[in-house]
Write an enzyme that holds these catalytic residues in place. Structure first.
Site, PDB file in Angstrom:
ATOM      1  N   ARG A  56     -53.422  48.110  30.740  1.00 39.29           N
ATOM      2  CA  ARG A  56     -52.958  48.374  29.369  1.00 39.29           C
ATOM      3  C   ARG A  56     -53.967  47.801  28.367  1.00 39.29           C
ATOM      4  NH1 ARG A  56     -47.983  46.949  31.814  1.00 39.29           N
ATOM      5  NH2 ARG A  56     -47.936  44.873  30.875  1.00 39.29           N
ATOM      6  N   LYS A 147     -42.798  48.005  12.184  1.00 37.07           N
ATOM      7  CA  LYS A 147     -42.156  49.294  12.430  1.00 37.07           C
ATOM      8  C   LYS A 147     -40.850  49.080  13.174  1.00 37.07           C
ATOM      9  CE  LYS A 147     -42.430  52.243  15.788  1.00 37.07           C
ATOM     10  NZ  LYS A 147     -42.767  53.228  16.808  1.00 37.07           N
ATOM     11  N   GLU A 188     -38.287  54.074  10.086  1.00 38.06           N
ATOM     12  CA  GLU A 188     -38.444  55.252  10.950  1.00 38.06           C
ATOM     13  C   GLU A 188     -37.100  55.768  11.468  1.00 38.06           C
ATOM     14  OE1 GLU A 188     -40.631  56.807  15.072  1.00 38.06           O
ATOM     15  OE2 GLU A 188     -40.997  54.763  14.400  1.00 38.06           O
ATOM     16  N   LYS A 230     -41.471  56.670   7.908  1.00 37.67           N
ATOM     17  CA  LYS A 230     -42.041  57.377   9.065  1.00 37.67           C
ATOM     18  C   LYS A 230     -40.992  58.354   9.594  1.00 37.67           C
ATOM     19  CE  LYS A 230     -44.247  56.879  13.582  1.00 37.67           C
ATOM     20  NZ  LYS A 230     -45.032  56.033  14.487  1.00 37.67           N
TER      21      LYS A 230
END
Length: 336
Positions: A56, A147, A188, A230
């Site tokens: 990753r 977020k 979002e 978003k």
């Protein structure tokens, strides 16, 4: 009506507004590199790479090592918790790599969706417990925006009024906590593209969801100039038999935003929502050419639509890293 006590000082408001404007400066969008360990497992399995922390890290390094060409295209990068504390091969923290390019560092702070009892398989998002302390720490560690994703789905019976209200309030509470800690919240409310609904139905639901979100943000005294939205683009469900042009998608999307999103919001950073790189670019282009007045920056916050080609080019091979980075730069420039 009780008196509203100011939640933020003038200095706090200015800092939040400045950060938000930097992220959505003309030509700039967001790289969403905040896939959880589980989401990365799906991405890596597609190219036959084992989902280890080191793999990753190597993949994120492919994206973050892009040269100065990305300065014009990327205003912010959303990190996952693990990535925020990783370093590149030379021992330089990823956070510094991004900041040195003049790009704002962000962090995903929600803890995933959980079932909402009494609904037809709908969800809410958890992670408010301890969020203020986590935000304070993330701010110290270099993150200036955050977020939080809520998920709603369209079917004959959904989204329900309960799911819309609950998710709107969770987003507003999160946004308020972020702003208290000097972090710009990206709000979002994603409406999933699963199903056979047409464009009109998606537009109707998008308007209802966004109206509820901005009512909740107002109720929680969130400073809109220091936030970003978003949302999904207004598109038909994946199983819808009707095909719509990018211009039709753009008109439906901008109309929905104009009916619900206050002009005080500096920017709308669309998620790609299962669209291909090409589709996401064509639709975003059409949205920015839509003949209706658009008081906000309309840009991208893409994960897959910026990364699919890069991931394919990389395939876990160190020798492919340079070519994969070039693919990412190419997609960022197209988005810009």
């Amino acid at each position: 009506m009780p008196h509203s006590y100011p939640a933020l000082s003038a200095e706090q408001k200015k800092e939040l507004s400045d950060i938000a404007l930097r992220i959505v400066a003309p030509g700039k969008g967001i790289l969403a590199a905040d896939e959880s360990v589980g989401s990365m497992a799906k991405r890596l399995s597609q190219i036959g790479v084992e989902n280890t922390e080191e793999n990753r890290r190597l993949y994120r390094q492919v994206l973050f090592s892009a040269d100065d060409r990305v300065k014009k295209c990327i205003g912010g990068v959303i990190f996952f918790h693990e990535t925020l504390y990783q370093k590149d091969d030379n021992g330089v923290p990823f956070v510094r790599t991004i900041q040195d390019k003049g790009i704002v560092v962000g962090i995903k702070v929600d803890k995933g969706v959980v079932p909402l009892a009494g609904t037809d398989g709908e969800t809410t998002t958890q992670g408010l417990d301890g969020l203020s302390e986590r935000c304070a720490q993330y701010k110290k560690d270099g993150a200036d925006f955050a977020k939080w994703r809520c998920v709603l789905k369209i079917s004959e019976r959904t989204p329900s009024a309960l799911a819309i209200l609950e998710n709107a309030n969770v987003l507003a509470r999160y946004a308020s906590i972020c702003q208290q800690n000097g972090i710009v919240p990206i709000v979002e409310p994603e409406i999933l593209p699963d199903g056979d609904h047409d464009l009109r139905r998606c537009q109707y639901v998008t308007e209802k969801v966004l109206a509820a979100v901005y009512k909740a943000l107002s109720d929680h005294h969130v400073y809109l100039e220091g936030t970003l939205l978003k949302p999904n683009m207004v598109t038909p469900g994946h199983a819808c038999p009707n095909k719509y042009s990018p211009e039709e998608v753009a008109m439906a999307t901008v109309t929905a935003l104009r009916r619900t999103v206050p002009p005080a919001v500096p920017g709308v950073t669309f998620l790609s929502g299962g669209q291909s790189e090409e589709e996401a670019s064509l639709n975003l282009n059409a949205i920015n050419r839509c003949p209706l007045p658009r008081p906000w920056a309309l840009t991208f916050s893409y994960g897959r639509a910026l990364q699919a080609s890069a991931l394919n080019a990389w395939r876990g091979q160190q020798d492919n890293a340079g070519a994969a980075t070039e693919e990412f730069i190419k997609r960022a420039e197209v988005g810009s």
